[in-house]
Design a protein around this motif. Structure first.
Motif, PDB file in Angstrom:
ATOM      1  N   MET A  13       0.799  -1.192   0.000  1.00 50.06           N
ATOM      2  CA  MET A  13       0.000   0.000   0.000  1.00 50.06           C
ATOM      3  C   MET A  13       0.846   1.262   0.000  1.00 50.06           C
ATOM      4  N   ALA A  14       1.918   1.243   0.756  1.00 44.90           N
ATOM      5  CA  ALA A  14       2.780   2.415   0.844  1.00 44.90           C
ATOM      6  C   ALA A  14       3.445   2.693  -0.495  1.00 44.90           C
ATOM      7  N   VAL A  15       3.781   1.635  -1.219  1.00 45.99           N
ATOM      8  CA  VAL A  15       4.425   1.802  -2.530  1.00 45.99           C
ATOM      9  C   VAL A  15       3.454   2.447  -3.504  1.00 45.99           C
ATOM     10  N   ILE A  16       2.208   2.051  -3.472  1.00 55.96           N
ATOM     11  CA  ILE A  16       1.199   2.609  -4.367  1.00 55.96           C
ATOM     12  C   ILE A  16       0.968   4.086  -4.045  1.00 55.96           C
ATOM     13  N   ALA A  17       0.953   4.431  -2.790  1.00 58.14           N
ATOM     14  CA  ALA A  17       0.761   5.824  -2.379  1.00 58.14           C
ATOM     15  C   ALA A  17       1.923   6.682  -2.864  1.00 58.14           C
ATOM     16  N   ARG A  18       3.141   6.154  -2.742  1.00 57.30           N
ATOM     17  CA  ARG A  18       4.306   6.902  -3.226  1.00 57.30           C
ATOM     18  C   ARG A  18       4.272   7.056  -4.733  1.00 57.30           C
ATOM     19  N   LEU A  19       3.863   6.021  -5.440  1.00 60.39           N
ATOM     20  CA  LEU A  19       3.761   6.116  -6.894  1.00 60.39           C
ATOM     21  C   LEU A  19       2.700   7.143  -7.303  1.00 60.39           C
ATOM     22  N   ASP A  20       1.594   7.176  -6.590  1.00 63.71           N
ATOM     23  CA  ASP A  20       0.550   8.160  -6.879  1.00 63.71           C
ATOM     24  C   ASP A  20       1.077   9.582  -6.701  1.00 63.71           C
ATOM     25  N   ARG A  21       1.777   9.798  -5.591  1.00 64.33           N
ATOM     26  CA  ARG A  21       2.348  11.129  -5.356  1.00 64.33           C
ATOM     27  C   ARG A  21       3.369  11.483  -6.421  1.00 64.33           C
ATOM     28  N   LEU A  22       4.189  10.487  -6.845  1.00 62.94           N
ATOM     29  CA  LEU A  22       5.187  10.724  -7.884  1.00 62.94           C
ATOM     30  C   LEU A  22       4.511  11.099  -9.200  1.00 62.94           C
ATOM     31  N   VAL A  23       3.460  10.399  -9.546  1.00 58.36           N
ATOM     32  CA  VAL A  23       2.743  10.696 -10.794  1.00 58.36           C
ATOM     33  C   VAL A  23       2.132  12.093 -10.732  1.00 58.36           C
ATOM     34  N   VAL A  24       1.531  12.443  -9.612  1.00 60.98           N
ATOM     35  CA  VAL A  24       0.922  13.766  -9.459  1.00 60.98           C
ATOM     36  C   VAL A  24       1.983  14.862  -9.572  1.00 60.98           C
ATOM     37  N   SER A  25       3.112  14.655  -8.922  1.00 61.92           N
ATOM     38  CA  SER A  25       4.165  15.681  -8.978  1.00 61.92           C
ATOM     39  C   SER A  25       4.747  15.793 -10.389  1.00 61.92           C
ATOM     40  N   LEU A  26       4.908  14.663 -11.071  1.00 60.81           N
ATOM     41  CA  LEU A  26       5.411  14.719 -12.447  1.00 60.81           C
ATOM     42  C   LEU A  26       4.433  15.440 -13.365  1.00 60.81           C
ATOM     43  N   LYS A  27       3.146  15.176 -13.189  1.00 63.25           N
ATOM     44  CA  LYS A  27       2.146  15.856 -14.008  1.00 63.25           C
ATOM     45  C   LYS A  27       2.184  17.359 -13.787  1.00 63.25           C
ATOM     46  N   SER A  28       2.299  17.770 -12.541  1.00 59.08           N
ATOM     47  CA  SER A  28       2.326  19.205 -12.260  1.00 59.08           C
ATOM     48  C   SER A  28       3.591  19.854 -12.819  1.00 59.08           C
ATOM     49  N   LYS A  29       4.712  19.154 -12.764  1.00 62.36           N
ATOM     50  CA  LYS A  29       5.950  19.698 -13.319  1.00 62.36           C
ATOM     51  C   LYS A  29       5.862  19.806 -14.836  1.00 62.36           C
ATOM     52  N   LEU A  30       5.262  18.806 -15.467  1.00 62.68           N
ATOM     53  CA  LEU A  30       5.117  18.856 -16.929  1.00 62.68           C
ATOM     54  C   LEU A  30       4.189  19.994 -17.355  1.00 62.68           C
ATOM     55  N   LYS A  31       3.136  20.221 -16.583  1.00 64.56           N
ATOM     56  CA  LYS A  31       2.228  21.322 -16.905  1.00 64.56           C
ATOM     57  C   LYS A  31       2.935  22.657 -16.793  1.00 64.56           C
ATOM     58  N   SER A  32       3.791  22.791 -15.799  1.00 62.44           N
ATOM     59  CA  SER A  32       4.489  24.059 -15.615  1.00 62.44           C
ATOM     60  C   SER A  32       5.562  24.264 -16.679  1.00 62.44           C
ATOM     61  N   LEU A  33       6.072  23.190 -17.265  1.00 67.63           N
ATOM     62  CA  LEU A  33       7.106  23.321 -18.287  1.00 67.63           C
ATOM     63  C   LEU A  33       6.534  23.651 -19.659  1.00 67.63           C
ATOM     64  N   LYS A  34       5.251  23.392 -19.862  1.00 70.95           N
ATOM     65  CA  LYS A  34       4.647  23.690 -21.154  1.00 70.95           C
ATOM     66  C   LYS A  34       4.722  25.178 -21.408  1.00 70.95           C
ATOM     67  N   VAL A  35       5.234  25.527 -22.555  1.00 68.61           N
ATOM     68  CA  VAL A  35       5.358  26.930 -22.921  1.00 68.61           C
ATOM     69  C   VAL A  35       4.208  27.261 -23.868  1.00 68.61           C
ATOM     70  N   LYS A  36       3.430  28.244 -23.489  1.00 73.14           N
ATOM     71  CA  LYS A  36       2.326  28.656 -24.345  1.00 73.14           C
ATOM     72  C   LYS A  36       2.860  29.533 -25.458  1.00 73.14           C
ATOM     73  N   LYS A  37       2.419  29.225 -26.672  1.00 74.55           N
ATOM     74  CA  LYS A  37       2.847  30.032 -27.812  1.00 74.55           C
ATOM     75  C   LYS A  37       2.065  31.334 -27.802  1.00 74.55           C
ATOM     76  N   PRO A  38       2.753  32.438 -28.031  1.00 69.73           N
ATOM     77  CA  PRO A  38       2.047  33.720 -28.031  1.00 69.73           C
ATOM     78  C   PRO A  38       1.155  33.841 -29.256  1.00 69.73           C
TER      79      PRO A  38
END
Length: 66
Positions: free
Chosen positions: A1-26
């Protein structure tokens, strides 16, 4: 269970980092050509003429015959 919780947090953090890296074209505004300007002016003129005729044809308006 602890491994799944850590993986969930890792996926959430990766998604948020990828969203912040997206550069919007002007947005590049398209310059109006001369024909576009003429079209806009003619549409405005047609609208004004229609409004004027609508007011002139209404029974409430007083028109004078010269």
């Amino acid at each position: 269970m602890a491994v799944i919780a850590r993986l969930d947090r890792l996926v959430v953090s990766l998604k948020s980092k990828l969203k912040s890296l997206k550069v919007k074209k002007p947005y590049h505004k398209i310059e109006k050509t001369d024909s576009m300007r003429v079209e806009i002016k003619s549409r405005k003129a047609i609208k004004i003429i229609e409004q004027t005729l609508k007011i002139a044809d209404s029974p409430k308006s007083k028109t004078y015959a010269f």
